[in-house]
Design a protein around this motif. Structure first.
Motif, mmCIF file in Angstrom:
data_model
loop_
_atom_site.group_PDB
_atom_site.id
_atom_site.type_symbol
_atom_site.label_atom_id
_atom_site.label_comp_id
_atom_site.label_asym_id
_atom_site.label_seq_id
_atom_site.Cartn_x
_atom_site.Cartn_y
_atom_site.Cartn_z
ATOM 1 N N VAL A 112 -9.043 10.088 -8.241
ATOM 2 C CA VAL A 112 -9.241 8.805 -7.505
ATOM 3 C C VAL A 112 -7.818 7.914 -7.793
ATOM 4 C CG1 VAL A 112 -10.185 6.499 -7.434
ATOM 5 C CG2 VAL A 112 -11.540 8.643 -7.764
ATOM 6 N N PHE A 113 -7.406 7.923 -8.914
ATOM 7 C CA PHE A 113 -6.231 7.057 -9.346
ATOM 8 C C PHE A 113 -4.972 7.850 -8.904
ATOM 9 C CE2 PHE A 113 -9.089 4.235 -11.279
ATOM 10 C CZ PHE A 113 -8.170 2.928 -11.328
ATOM 11 N N ALA A 114 -5.032 9.151 -8.660
ATOM 12 C CA ALA A 114 -3.769 9.780 -8.124
ATOM 13 C C ALA A 114 -3.346 8.973 -6.920
ATOM 14 C CB ALA A 114 -3.779 11.154 -7.902
ATOM 15 N N ALA A 115 -4.274 8.689 -5.973
ATOM 16 C CA ALA A 115 -3.974 8.059 -4.713
ATOM 17 C C ALA A 115 -3.975 6.543 -4.755
ATOM 18 C CB ALA A 115 -5.088 8.376 -3.818
ATOM 19 N N ILE A 116 -4.758 5.953 -5.510
ATOM 20 C CA ILE A 116 -5.015 4.535 -5.623
ATOM 21 C C ILE A 116 -3.768 3.814 -6.396
ATOM 22 C CG2 ILE A 116 -6.111 2.642 -6.467
ATOM 23 C CD1 ILE A 116 -7.231 4.002 -3.868
ATOM 24 N N THR A 117 -3.062 4.553 -7.302
ATOM 25 C CA THR A 117 -2.053 4.162 -8.017
ATOM 26 C C THR A 117 -0.750 3.917 -7.279
ATOM 27 O OG1 THR A 117 -2.776 5.294 -10.168
ATOM 28 C CG2 THR A 117 -0.354 4.545 -9.734
ATOM 29 N N TYR A 118 -0.750 4.436 -6.146
ATOM 30 C CA TYR A 118 0.341 4.165 -5.226
ATOM 31 C C TYR A 118 -0.037 3.926 -3.776
ATOM 32 C CZ TYR A 118 2.400 7.097 -8.849
ATOM 33 O OH TYR A 118 2.943 7.529 -10.088
ATOM 34 N N ILE A 119 -1.127 3.049 -3.916
ATOM 35 C CA ILE A 119 -1.728 2.609 -2.574
ATOM 36 C C ILE A 119 -0.813 1.548 -1.666
ATOM 37 C CG2 ILE A 119 -3.060 0.785 -3.573
ATOM 38 C CD1 ILE A 119 -4.299 3.534 -1.059
ATOM 39 N N ALA A 120 -0.113 0.827 -2.686
ATOM 40 C CA ALA A 120 0.975 -0.115 -1.950
ATOM 41 C C ALA A 120 1.726 0.496 -1.314
ATOM 42 C CB ALA A 120 1.434 -1.111 -3.024
ATOM 43 N N PRO A 121 3.079 1.455 -1.657
ATOM 44 C CA PRO A 121 3.940 1.727 -0.708
ATOM 45 C C PRO A 121 3.096 2.680 0.089
ATOM 46 C CG PRO A 121 3.660 3.198 -3.180
ATOM 47 C CD PRO A 121 2.700 1.771 -3.123
ATOM 48 N N MET A 122 2.190 3.397 0.008
ATOM 49 C CA MET A 122 1.342 4.239 0.732
ATOM 50 C C MET A 122 1.144 3.459 2.247
ATOM 51 S SD MET A 122 -1.688 6.914 0.839
ATOM 52 C CE MET A 122 -1.650 7.124 -0.982
ATOM 53 N N MET A 123 0.491 2.261 1.964
ATOM 54 C CA MET A 123 -0.212 1.507 2.882
ATOM 55 C C MET A 123 1.174 0.860 3.896
ATOM 56 S SD MET A 123 -3.430 2.124 3.447
ATOM 57 C CE MET A 123 -2.788 3.841 3.005
ATOM 58 N N THR A 124 2.094 0.382 3.128
ATOM 59 C CA THR A 124 3.295 -0.510 3.656
ATOM 60 C C THR A 124 4.015 0.522 4.201
ATOM 61 O OG1 THR A 124 4.357 -0.411 1.467
ATOM 62 C CG2 THR A 124 2.936 -2.378 2.177
ATOM 63 N N HIS A 125 4.640 1.684 3.491
ATOM 64 C CA HIS A 125 5.581 2.535 4.411
ATOM 65 C C HIS A 125 5.090 3.579 5.099
ATOM 66 C CE1 HIS A 125 7.673 0.915 0.829
ATOM 67 N NE2 HIS A 125 8.688 1.211 1.478
ATOM 68 N N VAL A 126 3.741 4.006 5.132
ATOM 69 C CA VAL A 126 3.094 4.886 6.025
ATOM 70 C C VAL A 126 2.107 4.241 7.099
ATOM 71 C CG1 VAL A 126 1.745 7.112 5.978
ATOM 72 C CG2 VAL A 126 3.087 6.671 3.868
ATOM 73 N N ALA A 127 1.247 3.615 6.564
ATOM 74 C CA ALA A 127 0.203 2.985 7.587
ATOM 75 C C ALA A 127 0.783 1.804 8.394
ATOM 76 C CB ALA A 127 -1.124 2.523 6.726
ATOM 77 N N GLY A 128 1.717 1.035 7.758
ATOM 78 C CA GLY A 128 2.168 0.174 8.466
ATOM 79 C C GLY A 128 1.748 -1.330 8.144
ATOM 80 N N TYR A 129 1.140 -1.379 6.846
ATOM 81 C CA TYR A 129 0.379 -2.887 6.549
ATOM 82 C C TYR A 129 1.674 -3.490 6.116
ATOM 83 C CZ TYR A 129 -4.519 -1.438 7.067
ATOM 84 O OH TYR A 129 -5.601 -1.308 7.613
ATOM 85 N N ALA A 130 1.336 -4.908 6.336
ATOM 86 C CA ALA A 130 2.390 -5.800 5.499
ATOM 87 C C ALA A 130 1.950 -5.765 3.950
ATOM 88 C CB ALA A 130 2.023 -7.155 6.003
ATOM 89 N N ASP A 131 2.709 -6.226 3.417
ATOM 90 C CA ASP A 131 2.513 -6.372 1.806
ATOM 91 C C ASP A 131 1.358 -7.374 1.626
ATOM 92 O OD1 ASP A 131 4.746 -4.772 1.509
ATOM 93 O OD2 ASP A 131 6.151 -6.361 0.983
ATOM 94 N N SER A 132 1.168 -8.374 2.362
ATOM 95 C CA SER A 132 0.202 -9.185 1.886
ATOM 96 C C SER A 132 -1.196 -8.480 2.069
ATOM 97 C CB SER A 132 0.092 -10.427 2.716
ATOM 98 O OG SER A 132 0.096 -9.986 4.246
ATOM 99 N N SER A 133 -1.292 -7.543 2.756
ATOM 100 C CA SER A 133 -2.622 -6.782 2.971
ATOM 101 C C SER A 133 -3.057 -5.999 2.104
ATOM 102 C CB SER A 133 -2.501 -5.902 4.548
ATOM 103 O OG SER A 133 -2.000 -6.653 5.645
ATOM 104 N N VAL A 134 -2.263 -5.614 1.155
ATOM 105 C CA VAL A 134 -2.532 -4.689 0.088
ATOM 106 C C VAL A 134 -3.928 -5.273 -0.879
ATOM 107 C CG1 VAL A 134 -1.799 -3.607 -2.047
ATOM 108 C CG2 VAL A 134 -0.359 -3.730 -0.167
ATOM 109 N N THR A 135 -3.838 -6.747 -1.020
ATOM 110 C CA THR A 135 -4.894 -7.157 -1.810
ATOM 111 C C THR A 135 -6.272 -7.012 -1.137
ATOM 112 O OG1 THR A 135 -3.422 -8.970 -2.557
ATOM 113 C CG2 THR A 135 -5.981 -9.523 -2.507
ATOM 114 N N TRP A 136 -6.341 -7.184 0.066
ATOM 115 C CA TRP A 136 -7.675 -6.931 0.762
ATOM 116 C C TRP A 136 -8.023 -5.624 0.902
ATOM 117 C CZ3 TRP A 136 -8.619 -4.174 5.215
ATOM 118 C CH2 TRP A 136 -7.694 -4.154 6.214
ATOM 119 N N LEU A 137 -7.199 -4.516 0.826
ATOM 120 C CA LEU A 137 -7.381 -3.170 0.961
ATOM 121 C C LEU A 137 -7.825 -2.920 -0.369
ATOM 122 C CD1 LEU A 137 -4.225 -1.983 2.741
ATOM 123 C CD2 LEU A 137 -6.568 -1.843 3.650
#
Length: 412
Positions: free
Chosen positions: A215-240
């Motif tokens: 679980v934490f292999a993925a979740i530890t790097y969720i912020a760069p994964m979501m902003t650089h790959v999925a295209g989310y804004a930095d502010s979206s990481v909190t609700w994710l």
């Protein structure tokens, strides 16, 4: 479910909040103390190391103390640590406060799991454990976002003062609601340590390290994964992350419910599905909607394995479960640290921000292999004519398998 479980869940809520809320407060803490972000990161690392070391140490110190009194002492330690962090004049004092608070973490969940299981009938033990862990999962949905908001709006010191107040609430709840359970006869350090000679206890802990590490292999790097790959804004990481927490809450409750009916099938389903979902995350991370759904699934499947894994340790260390239960909590943090390190390695090697998902999938798949091995050994031991032989194969459980172990083996 007994009302006493509410008091344990409140304590778990406070502990879960203080463990994760620091991640959103690091910039403010670093600025106030005049240290770099990597230096401030020691507040996270120090806490994790404190959990791993504190789980066995505090449990050993409490072997001769009634469990209710030990839980109250641990909550007191938690309160002191968070108050020290709230008023720390220099960074070193805050780090000390974090370490003091962390010493209560593993032992509280370890001893609390034993107490929760003793409060209910044998067919509801995993459900009772999951009720206590609900406090930890809800902390990721409510406590951490609220604590981060308070810290960013009013000041991070206020956040730690509020967390200390939660500790006081948990302490009062334990004092008022948890019954004075008699200390089991014959409890000693030697007997507690003997549980670690049982191969089934060690296999369950290894599954904990690998499964939750996935679980934490993925979740530890969720912020760069979501902003650089999925295209989310930095502010979206909190609700994710809130979405991840909601998945944790649901998975924890489902895992506790079904583990009481069929523990090993629940482990196969949760860990196996986790391995598949993490592998698919390398693809779903490229789309906002599928990425959000996958994050919730990772949280749900990861925490669906927590109650059955904790109960499996209790089942196979039933004569002296307290230390084994607490060390298994430390195993979760070991898995977190190991997987975060491995995930960082594959990113640094140039494989991209989705590469940690493959690491997590491999870890979870290995946990499934261990689960199958564990069940096979259990069936072999319970087979007619092999019980006595199995007892002498070095698992340290005794000359012959206990009737309780045979009952568990046949039922599963």
């Amino acid at each position: 479910m007994p009302l006493a479980l509410l008091a344990l869940a409140i304590g778990a809520f406070g502990i879960g909040t203080t463990e994760f809320v620091i991640m959103g407060l690091l910039p403010g803490v670093a600025q106030d103390f005049g240290v770099s972000i990597p230096t401030a990161g020691w507040l996270v690392t120090g806490y994790a190391l404190g959990v791993m070391a504190g789980a066995p140490i505090m449990t050993v110190l409490g072997t001769r103390m009634p469990r209710k009194r030990m839980l109250m002492l641990l909550m007191g330690l938690f309160i002191v640590g968070n108050l020290l962090s709230a008023v720390a004049p220099v960074f070193a004092v805050m780090l000390l406060g974090r370490v003091i608070a962390s010493l209560a973490h593993g032992a509280f969940f370890g001893i609390g799991s034993v107490v929760a299981a003793e409060l209910v009938a044998s067919d509801k033990k995993a459900g009772a454990i999951s009720m206590m862990f609900t406090g930890l999962t809800v902390a990721n949905v409510v406590g951490v976002p609220l604590g981060t908001f308070i810290g960013q709006s009013i000041g991070w010191r206020v956040t730690f003062a509020v967390v200390a107040a939660l500790g006081v609430l948990g302490l009062v709840g334990i004092a008022r609601l948890v019954p004075d359970l008699p200390r089991p006869e014959g409890v000693s350090l030697g007997r507690e340590l003997a549980a670690f000679k049982n191969v089934q206890v060690l296999l369950a802990m290894a599954m904990t390290v690998l499964g939750f590490g996935g679980v934490f292999a993925a979740i530890t790097y969720i912020a760069p994964m979501m902003t650089h790959v999925a295209g989310y804004a930095d502010s979206s990481v909190t609700w994710l992350l809130v979405l991840f927490g909601l998945g944790m809450v649901g998975g924890n409750l489902v895992g506790g419910r079904f583990a009481d009916r069929a523990l090993m099938p629940m482990l196969y389903a949760s860990l196996g599905s986790l391995a598949v979902v993490l592998a698919l995350f390398t693809l779903t991370a490229h789309d906002k909607i599928t990425a959000a759904v996958t994050i919730a699934l990772v949280g749900a499947l990861g925490f669906a394995s927590v109650p059955p894994l904790q109960k499996r340790v209790l089942d196979h260390a039933h004569d002296a479960p307290t230390l084994a239960s607490a060390v298994n909590i430390g195993a979760f943090n070991l898995g977190n640290a190991l997987s975060a390190w491995l995930g960082g390695l594959v990113i640094a090697a140039g494989f991209g921000y989705t590469a940690p998902n493959w690491v997590g999938s491999a870890l979870a798949a290995t946990a499934v292999v261990l689960a199958v091995l564990s069940a096979a050994l259990e069936r072999r031991r319970s087979a007619p004519g092999t019980i006595a032989a199995g007892a002498g194969e070095g698992d340290g459980a005794g000359v012959a398998a206990s009737s309780a172990e045979r009952e568990h083996a046949v039922r599963r």
